[in-house]
Design an enzyme around this catalytic site. Structure first.
Site, PDB file in Angstrom:
ATOM      1  CD  GLN A 143      -2.636  -1.340   2.534  1.00 20.36           C
ATOM      2  OE1 GLN A 143      -2.465  -0.553   3.465  1.00 20.36           O
ATOM      3  NE2 GLN A 143      -3.443  -2.383   2.633  1.00 20.36           N
TER       4      GLN A 143
ATOM      5  CG  HIS B  82      -3.110  -0.529   7.797  1.00 23.70           C
ATOM      6  ND1 HIS B  82      -3.720  -1.101   8.888  1.00 23.70           N
ATOM      7  CD2 HIS B  82      -3.602  -1.191   6.703  1.00 23.70           C
ATOM      8  CE1 HIS B  82      -4.528  -2.088   8.477  1.00 23.70           C
ATOM      9  NE2 HIS B  82      -4.460  -2.141   7.155  1.00 23.70           N
TER      10      HIS B  82
ATOM     11  CD  GLU C   7     -14.957   3.366  13.331  1.00 19.05           C
ATOM     12  OE1 GLU C   7     -14.983   2.424  14.141  1.00 19.05           O
ATOM     13  OE2 GLU C   7     -14.435   4.488  13.596  1.00 19.05           O
TER      14      GLU C   7
ATOM     15  CE1 TYR D  49     -14.009  10.489  16.459  1.00 22.37           C
ATOM     16  CE2 TYR D  49     -11.792  11.167  17.055  1.00 22.37           C
ATOM     17  CZ  TYR D  49     -13.111  11.477  16.779  1.00 22.37           C
ATOM     18  OH  TYR D  49     -13.528  12.794  16.849  1.00 22.37           O
TER      19      TYR D  49
ATOM     20  CE1 TYR E 153      -9.460  -7.883   6.470  1.00 25.40           C
ATOM     21  CE2 TYR E 153      -7.662  -7.517   8.019  1.00 25.40           C
ATOM     22  CZ  TYR E 153      -8.553  -7.038   7.072  1.00 25.40           C
ATOM     23  OH  TYR E 153      -8.539  -5.712   6.750  1.00 25.40           O
TER      24      TYR E 153
END
Length: 370
Positions: A88, A151, A245, A255, A266
């Protein structure tokens, strides 16, 4: 003889303009034309509109390009920093300085390779000077660098006051650290243009906290936008298996990740719980996950019925998700099938909506009323 624009002369765009073929896209409110404005992009990640109507686009593989308003691509802009383009990671978020018309400064986020085979999210400012970036300066580096390809966060948003929000992920393997104020995993940070700590940050006077942290307990924020009426930061983040979210990221709020989530491990298995006192509940969430990426408020007048709606891209289902809002609540959701992984969504100054598709042959799409 075709007359060349100054822009074409500067960036060396191809002079061949192909006719734009439109696909009809029926939605609840209006039927749209979906045009492929440009193609052949390598996993494009973020876009910004330049004052002359052209685009600036990052490709995750490490390239920054111009795209003209009629779709021609430039050669790669020189001077982009080296990126860790794996998984990513790569060249990620992009935003123009609020005073871009005067100073030509842009900000880019990327996965920065560091010594020892590790990497971390970083943000650099630079002056956009025709075919190259000049005066590149790294203004932010995530405190912790690890060997991970996941991430990174990476969305960049300026506040109305000219301060910069940077979203940061938990890097996949460090989710428990999203609850620790002493580091940058799973945080939103707020800094000034030069990277210094912005005034009024909630933890600036706390000895065991990073002074630039704005909010925490996030998993991987890949969508961020300033609400056009309230000026507040709205974000969305990837959940694990379920539990994506939408939040209003407020100063000092927690949060919850990974203490609370509507997702699961997963392959199955409980992660924490769904609610806990003192931890913020999302404004809206998705189970199963849509894999959200990119987000924009639509404030134009061209697409009737979409005014003040929130637009979110879906990587997993190849959709544009349109959310109607009543105050800070989602009152209706429409899913519009695009057919490709949507990485960025931007409402354009011309009233159209623009999408980037996350593919080897990535595209810049334009949605406008028939």
């Amino acid at each position: 003889m075709r007359k060349l624009s100054l822009f074409s002369l500067i960036v060396g765009l191809s002079l061949t303009t192909q006719p734009l073929l439109a696909e009809s896209l029926k939605t609840e409110k209006v039927t749209l034309d979906m045009q492929t404005l440009s193609s052949g992009l390598s996993h494009p990640w973020a876009m910004q509109f330049l004052p002359d109507g052209s685009f600036l686009v990052t490709e995750r593989t490490g390239t920054l390009r111009y795209i003209s308003k009629t779709g021609e691509k430039s050669e790669p802009i020189q001077g982009v920093p080296a990126v860790h383009a794996k998984g990513q990671g790569g060249l990620l978020g992009l935003v123009l300085d609020p005073d871009f018309a005067k100073n030509k400064t842009i900000y880019i986020s990327y996965s920065e390779p560091r010594d020892g085979g590790v990497n971390a999210t970083a943000v650099a400012s630079a002056v956009l000077d025709g075919k190259s970036l000049k005066q590149l300066k790294v203004i932010f580096r995530q405190a912790e660098a690890i060997n991970s390809n996941h991430h990174y966060g990476g969305r960049l948003v300026f506040t109305p006051a000219g301060e910069l929000f940077i979203t940061l992920g938990d890097r996949g393997s460090r989710r428990d650290d999203a609850q620790k104020l002493s580091g940058h995993f799973g945080k939103v940070v707020k800094v000034n243009k030069d990277g210094s700590v912005a005034a009024g940050n909630p933890f600036a006077g706390q000895a065991d906290a990073k002074a630039d942290v704005w909010s925490y307990g996030h998993r991987n924020i890949q969508g961020a936008a300033i609400h056009p009426q309230t000026g507040l930061l709205w974000t969305h983040e990837h959940g694990p298996q379920g539990g994506d979210e939408i939040n209003i990221a407020a100063a000092g709020k927690n949060y919850g990740w990974p203490v609370i989530t509507y997702g699961e491990e997963y392959g199955g298995g409980v992660i924490g719980q769904k609610t806990k006192e003192g931890l913020e509940q999302p404004l809206h969430y998705w189970v199963p996950s849509i894999a959200p990426s990119g987000m924009s408020f639509y404030t134009g007048s061209q697409i009737n019925g979409w005014q003040n709606n929130l637009l979110v891209g879906s990587l997993k289902f190849g959709q544009l998700v349109r959310l109607e809002l009543t105050g800070d609540k989602v009152s209706h959701e429409e899913r519009i099938r695009i057919g490709s992984r949507i990485r960025d969504v931007q409402a354009g100054p011309d009233g159209a909506v623009y999408l980037l598709t996350d593919e080897n042959d990535g595209k810049l799409l334009r949605l406008s009323p028939q």
